[in-house]
Design a protein around this motif. Sequence first.
Motif, PDB file in Angstrom:
ATOM      1  N   UNK A  24      69.975  44.111  18.145  1.00  0.00           N
ATOM      2  CA  UNK A  24      68.723  44.306  17.420  1.00  0.00           C
ATOM      3  C   UNK A  24      68.264  45.748  17.359  1.00  0.00           C
ATOM      4  N   UNK A  25      69.188  46.680  17.423  1.00  0.00           N
ATOM      5  CA  UNK A  25      68.798  48.095  17.484  1.00  0.00           C
ATOM      6  C   UNK A  25      69.106  48.870  16.201  1.00  0.00           C
ATOM      7  N   UNK A  26      69.408  48.141  15.109  1.00  0.00           N
ATOM      8  CA  UNK A  26      69.749  48.811  13.859  1.00  0.00           C
ATOM      9  C   UNK A  26      69.489  47.825  12.722  1.00  0.00           C
ATOM     10  N   UNK A  27      68.884  48.289  11.620  1.00  0.00           N
ATOM     11  CA  UNK A  27      68.592  47.355  10.518  1.00  0.00           C
ATOM     12  C   UNK A  27      69.869  46.805   9.886  1.00  0.00           C
ATOM     13  N   UNK A  28      69.870  45.478   9.658  1.00  0.00           N
ATOM     14  CA  UNK A  28      71.007  44.800   9.038  1.00  0.00           C
ATOM     15  C   UNK A  28      70.457  43.863   7.970  1.00  0.00           C
ATOM     16  N   UNK A  29      71.140  43.784   6.827  1.00  0.00           N
ATOM     17  CA  UNK A  29      70.699  42.895   5.750  1.00  0.00           C
ATOM     18  C   UNK A  29      70.544  41.470   6.262  1.00  0.00           C
ATOM     19  N   UNK A  30      69.534  40.768   5.758  1.00  0.00           N
ATOM     20  CA  UNK A  30      69.231  39.417   6.221  1.00  0.00           C
ATOM     21  C   UNK A  30      70.412  38.474   6.045  1.00  0.00           C
ATOM     22  N   UNK A  31      71.109  38.564   4.918  1.00  0.00           N
ATOM     23  CA  UNK A  31      72.243  37.669   4.675  1.00  0.00           C
ATOM     24  C   UNK A  31      73.376  37.948   5.665  1.00  0.00           C
ATOM     25  N   UNK A  32      73.583  39.241   5.986  1.00  0.00           N
ATOM     26  CA  UNK A  32      74.623  39.603   6.955  1.00  0.00           C
ATOM     27  C   UNK A  32      74.254  39.104   8.343  1.00  0.00           C
ATOM     28  N   UNK A  33      72.995  39.307   8.705  1.00  0.00           N
ATOM     29  CA  UNK A  33      72.516  38.844  10.004  1.00  0.00           C
ATOM     30  C   UNK A  33      72.709  37.334  10.148  1.00  0.00           C
ATOM     31  N   UNK A  34      72.400  36.594   9.074  1.00  0.00           N
ATOM     32  CA  UNK A  34      72.544  35.141   9.109  1.00  0.00           C
ATOM     33  C   UNK A  34      73.999  34.741   9.298  1.00  0.00           C
ATOM     34  N   UNK A  35      74.943  35.415   8.628  1.00  0.00           N
ATOM     35  CA  UNK A  35      76.369  35.112   8.782  1.00  0.00           C
ATOM     36  C   UNK A  35      76.828  35.368  10.215  1.00  0.00           C
ATOM     37  N   UNK A  36      76.370  36.474  10.781  1.00  0.00           N
ATOM     38  CA  UNK A  36      76.771  36.810  12.153  1.00  0.00           C
ATOM     39  C   UNK A  36      76.246  35.763  13.132  1.00  0.00           C
ATOM     40  N   UNK A  37      74.965  35.404  13.013  1.00  0.00           N
ATOM     41  CA  UNK A  37      74.381  34.433  13.940  1.00  0.00           C
ATOM     42  C   UNK A  37      75.026  33.060  13.793  1.00  0.00           C
ATOM     43  N   UNK A  38      75.393  32.712  12.541  1.00  0.00           N
ATOM     44  CA  UNK A  38      76.074  31.435  12.340  1.00  0.00           C
ATOM     45  C   UNK A  38      77.445  31.459  13.012  1.00  0.00           C
ATOM     46  N   UNK A  39      78.147  32.575  12.925  1.00  0.00           N
ATOM     47  CA  UNK A  39      79.455  32.709  13.576  1.00  0.00           C
ATOM     48  C   UNK A  39      79.318  32.646  15.090  1.00  0.00           C
TER      49      UNK A  39
END
Length: 371
Positions: free
Chosen positions: A25-40
């Motif tokens: 959580x220390x760098x801005x990431x696009x919402x769609x990318x963040x969602x893919x990572x958390x799903x993985x």
Amino acid sequence: MTVTLADVAARARVSPATVSRVLNGNYPVAASTRERVLRAVDDLDYVLNGPASSLAAATSDLIGILVNDIADPFFGIMAGAAQSEIGGPGDGSGRAGGEKLAIVCNTGGTPERELTYLTLLQRQRAAAVVLTGGAVEDPAHQAAMSAKLAKLADAGTRVVLCGRPPLPDGASVLAALAFDNRGGGRRLTEHLISLGHRSIGYAAGPLERTTTRHRLEGHHEAMRAAGLYGDGDGGGAAAAARDGGSRTEERLTVHGSYDRSSGYDATVELLRRETGITAVVAANDTVALGAAAAIRDRGLRIPEDVSVAGFDDLPFSVDVVPALTTVRLPLFEAGARAGRLAMGKETPPPGGIATIPAELMVRGSTAAPRG
């Protein structure tokens, strides 16, 4: 096989650096990318490396205590007792003396939240997890729980069940301390029957909970043994068992939540269905308070017109008027024992399972029905 950060990156189709940014959580990431990572992360059940990452099998100083509702004395007493063993005073010097940090996780009785907290504790490499209270009897949830508890145990986390039976498949837990809810329910109803009660209503808890089923099974066993569920067919207990229940059994049982309002509503419904009821057994002491209020609101007296009984023997039970007949569960003792097991201070019971006795407490809220 241990899942790595690179595995998560491949699954989410991003770089390992991006996965690290999302998780830290220390760098801005696009919402769609963040969602893919958390799903993985969820799909692969990836465990974040915490302070103990230098030792792959190490656990932290954290112990999680899962409760349905910390405001409910049933859970609060067990959690407090467990925490007293987990985070003890040490030698009084203020220095760490082998204690662990106990955190209480309030699930709200939601199966999904229970699994979420276990995942979070797994990622923190918790030294132990104590799960209190009854379990949800849903096959999908039970399978998910078995898989999650097995992973925790494989990682070195001590898993202790307090006040709940072991999972059907015998998932690897250090110990399961199960209350004798069935025996307590049977003895409570036998007491009422011995006083002369024949029409006994039951304000039950949630249908899907193990605690509800076991207490209700004990009640039904006593009623069937006394021939009170035969529905006039002469079959008694044998007929009820063969048919999976009886019309009388269904009519005299109303399910709801483990709270006061549910006890009130269930008792109103029971008295509507069966005007001859002389006793109401409640799923727990809090439900019994609601049952007593409903009885009084109809202009009836306790126990002269309708007897009331509860379960658990919570602190207020002896102070209500009249004092509540109930079944005492040693909540503090069970919680303390769970805490010692979680800390490795006590040897697990043989086979990992211990049944904790329930004690009938006869007080003024029950008496013989008026002739």
